[in-house]
Design a protein around this motif. Structure first.
Motif, PDB file in Angstrom:
ATOM      1  N   LEU A   1      12.880  28.724   2.530  1.00 50.51           N
ATOM      2  CA  LEU A   1      11.954  28.484   3.632  1.00 50.51           C
ATOM      3  C   LEU A   1      12.770  28.145   4.874  1.00 50.51           C
ATOM      4  N   LYS A   2      12.514  28.872   5.985  1.00 47.26           N
ATOM      5  CA  LYS A   2      13.207  28.616   7.243  1.00 47.26           C
ATOM      6  C   LYS A   2      12.183  28.264   8.322  1.00 47.26           C
ATOM      7  N   PHE A   3      12.421  27.136   8.991  1.00 44.08           N
ATOM      8  CA  PHE A   3      11.524  26.657  10.043  1.00 44.08           C
ATOM      9  C   PHE A   3      12.344  26.416  11.308  1.00 44.08           C
ATOM     10  N   THR A   4      11.895  26.965  12.431  1.00 49.42           N
ATOM     11  CA  THR A   4      12.580  26.780  13.715  1.00 49.42           C
ATOM     12  C   THR A   4      11.560  26.473  14.790  1.00 49.42           C
ATOM     13  N   ALA A   5      11.773  25.394  15.532  1.00 52.23           N
ATOM     14  CA  ALA A   5      10.951  25.050  16.691  1.00 52.23           C
ATOM     15  C   ALA A   5      11.851  25.020  17.911  1.00 52.23           C
ATOM     16  N   ARG A   6      11.389  25.633  19.019  1.00 54.15           N
ATOM     17  CA  ARG A   6      12.229  25.751  20.209  1.00 54.15           C
ATOM     18  C   ARG A   6      11.393  25.520  21.461  1.00 54.15           C
TER      19      ARG A   6
ATOM     20  N   VAL B   1       9.313  31.059   8.192  1.00 55.25           N
ATOM     21  CA  VAL B   1       9.388  32.222   7.303  1.00 55.25           C
ATOM     22  C   VAL B   1       9.683  31.761   5.879  1.00 55.25           C
ATOM     23  N   TYR B   2       8.812  32.176   4.949  1.00 53.38           N
ATOM     24  CA  TYR B   2       9.088  31.961   3.526  1.00 53.38           C
ATOM     25  C   TYR B   2       9.561  33.292   2.960  1.00 53.38           C
ATOM     26  N   ASN B   3      10.770  33.316   2.450  1.00 47.57           N
ATOM     27  CA  ASN B   3      11.415  34.545   1.996  1.00 47.57           C
ATOM     28  C   ASN B   3      11.606  34.525   0.488  1.00 47.57           C
ATOM     29  N   TRP B   4      11.166  35.602  -0.160  1.00 43.92           N
ATOM     30  CA  TRP B   4      11.272  35.703  -1.627  1.00 43.92           C
ATOM     31  C   TRP B   4      11.868  37.073  -1.970  1.00 43.92           C
ATOM     32  N   GLN B   5      13.036  37.049  -2.585  1.00 44.04           N
ATOM     33  CA  GLN B   5      13.662  38.294  -3.032  1.00 44.04           C
ATOM     34  C   GLN B   5      13.050  38.667  -4.371  1.00 44.04           C
ATOM     35  N   ILE B   6      12.170  39.645  -4.372  1.00 39.11           N
ATOM     36  CA  ILE B   6      11.434  40.011  -5.579  1.00 39.11           C
ATOM     37  C   ILE B   6      12.194  41.003  -6.450  1.00 39.11           C
TER      38      ILE B   6
ATOM     39  N   TYR C   1      12.193  42.334  -0.521  1.00 36.93           N
ATOM     40  CA  TYR C   1      11.790  40.996  -0.107  1.00 36.93           C
ATOM     41  C   TYR C   1      10.308  40.960   0.236  1.00 36.93           C
ATOM     42  N   LEU C   2       9.721  39.793  -0.039  1.00 35.30           N
ATOM     43  CA  LEU C   2       8.365  39.499   0.380  1.00 35.30           C
ATOM     44  C   LEU C   2       8.424  38.298   1.316  1.00 35.30           C
ATOM     45  N   ASN C   3       7.947  38.477   2.567  1.00 38.77           N
ATOM     46  CA  ASN C   3       8.029  37.437   3.583  1.00 38.77           C
ATOM     47  C   ASN C   3       6.640  37.005   4.033  1.00 38.77           C
ATOM     48  N   LEU C   4       6.402  35.697   4.020  1.00 41.24           N
ATOM     49  CA  LEU C   4       5.209  35.115   4.605  1.00 41.24           C
ATOM     50  C   LEU C   4       5.637  34.438   5.908  1.00 41.24           C
ATOM     51  N   ILE C   5       5.060  34.865   7.043  1.00 36.67           N
ATOM     52  CA  ILE C   5       5.561  34.467   8.365  1.00 36.67           C
ATOM     53  C   ILE C   5       4.443  33.810   9.173  1.00 36.67           C
ATOM     54  N   TRP C   6       4.748  32.647   9.764  1.00 35.42           N
ATOM     55  CA  TRP C   6       3.838  31.984  10.704  1.00 35.42           C
ATOM     56  C   TRP C   6       4.551  31.832  12.037  1.00 35.42           C
ATOM     57  N   LYS C   7       3.879  32.270  13.107  1.00 34.96           N
ATOM     58  CA  LYS C   7       4.420  32.149  14.465  1.00 34.96           C
ATOM     59  C   LYS C   7       3.414  31.428  15.343  1.00 34.96           C
ATOM     60  N   ASN C   8       3.913  30.444  16.102  1.00 33.73           N
ATOM     61  CA  ASN C   8       3.093  29.687  17.035  1.00 33.73           C
ATOM     62  C   ASN C   8       3.721  29.768  18.425  1.00 33.73           C
TER      63      ASN C   8
END
Length: 372
Positions: free
Chosen positions: A261-266, A307-312, A317-324
């Protein structure tokens, strides 16, 4: 749009010739716009000392963006690079390298001189995994900007400048490590320094968690740029001070070798404060006038990427992505950073949630199975 690229090497793999060409055909009117571009280069690619010379041409009609990003067409560029690198060093130094680039550019149409610049850097790596380096970038002669005036055929004459920076980073294998840089630039104009810098500390809590803090800034005093047109159609330039600040935080959690899981706030903060106004003359020089207007600018952009990254499967890869995203724009250039950030957080925001699947298909494996 079409392109052709080629690279030829000798038998000992020490020298290389590179060449390429492209063309675009755009139908936006009854007469199609046909554009082209080409490049050629000679390179030494083996040994401690490497060099290359390249030649690039893009006419004023070519548009190759369907095959990648094209910053700007209508240019002719000559570039030379020399690099020396040494990875066989004794003692506490593990390697060092030096690189220098020179480039001279022209407009393609009309065929007029634009600018000359050089960039030189020296990088040093220690056996303790500490790295540092220095960089020098300069446009030593006056140079011309044909786009900032907003009227084709007009130009602005920039004063040459010199910029230098240093950087250092500590051992990234440690639980706490830091990278930092600072730079300073100056031109022949009095009292117009450019300063920038940044610091990025990282904290590795365990095998699963890493946290990073990021802060970068730049201050550009007495910058000159387009402001407006007056009632007679004259081009008005402004002298302004530019301030840029970016702060952020990053978080990475490794669930296992295949999930993370990768989280970035800028937060990006940029403001412009105008101090004087000028007429742009035909030769690219400026003449001060009594023009007045409120062109100050205050911009704040806040965004989150998660981004939640899963190497299937291997390569899949299966990526679940949230952008704000939150943005704020006004002319309150004298407001403090914290007050501006507080007002930005009260603005409407946009959120996007997406699911992305990347699946690698091994054609040779599928073909062999069908054949068998």
């Amino acid at each position: 749009v079409m392109c052709l690229l080629t690279s030829l090497k000798n038998k000992t793999n020490t020298y290389k010739i590179s060449a390429g060409g492209g063309a675009s055909l755009i139908f936006q009117s009854s007469t199609p716009a046909i554009g082209y571009g080409y490049n050629f280069g000679l390179h030494e690619i083996s040994g401690n000392f490497l060099y290359s010379g390249t030649f690039h041409v893009l006419d004023d009609k070519v548009d190759l963006n369907d095959l990648g990003y094209l910053d700007r067409n209508n240019q002719v560029r000559y570039n030379f690079n020399a690099t020396y690198q040494n990875y066989d060093v004794q003692g506490k130094i593990s390697s060092y390298s030096w690189s220098t680039d020179f480039e001279q550019s022209y407009l393609y149409n009309p065929n007029v001189w634009q600018e000359f610049w050089f960039n030189s850097s020296f990088d040093l790596a220690f056996t303790s995994n500490i790295n540092c380096g220095v960089n020098i970038f300069s446009k030593p002669f006056s140079f011309y900007d044909y786009y900032e005036p907003r009227v084709w055929g007009r130009k602005y004459k920039h004063i040459g400048f010199l910029y230098g920076s240093i950087y250092a980073s500590t051992n990234s294998n440690k639980p706490v490590f830091v990278s930092a840089n600072i730079g300073y630039g100056e031109s022949k104009n009095p009292d117009d320094p450019y300063i920038d810098g940044g610091v990025d500390p990282y904290f590795v809590l365990n095998d699963h968690v890493q946290i990073g803090l990021h802060s970068n800034f730049s201050i550009n005093n007495k910058d000159y740029g387009f402001a407006d047109f007056d009632s007679n159609g004259n081009i008005i330039y402004g002298q302004r001070n530019l301030y840029d600040l970016t702060n952020g935080i990053s978080f990475q959690y490794n669930v296992n070798s295949k999930m993370n899981l990768k989280f970035t706030a800028r937060d990006y903060y940029f403001k412009v404060q105008y101090t004087n106004f000028y007429f742009l003359n035909a030769d690219g020089s400026l003449t001060q006038n009594n023009y007045s207007g409120d062109y100050d600018l205050n911009v704040n952009l806040f965004n989150i990427d998660c981004v939640y990254n899963w190497q299937i499967a291997p390569g899949s890869y299966l990526n679940l992505i949230w952008k704000n995203n939150i943005s704020h724009l006004d002319n309150r250039s004298v407001e403090s950073y914290l007050n501006n950030l507080n007002r930005t957080m009260k603005e409407p925001q946009s959120n996007m949630l997406s699911l992305k699947l990347i699946y690698y298909l091994d054609y040779s494996s599928i073909f062999n199975q069908q054949k068998g």
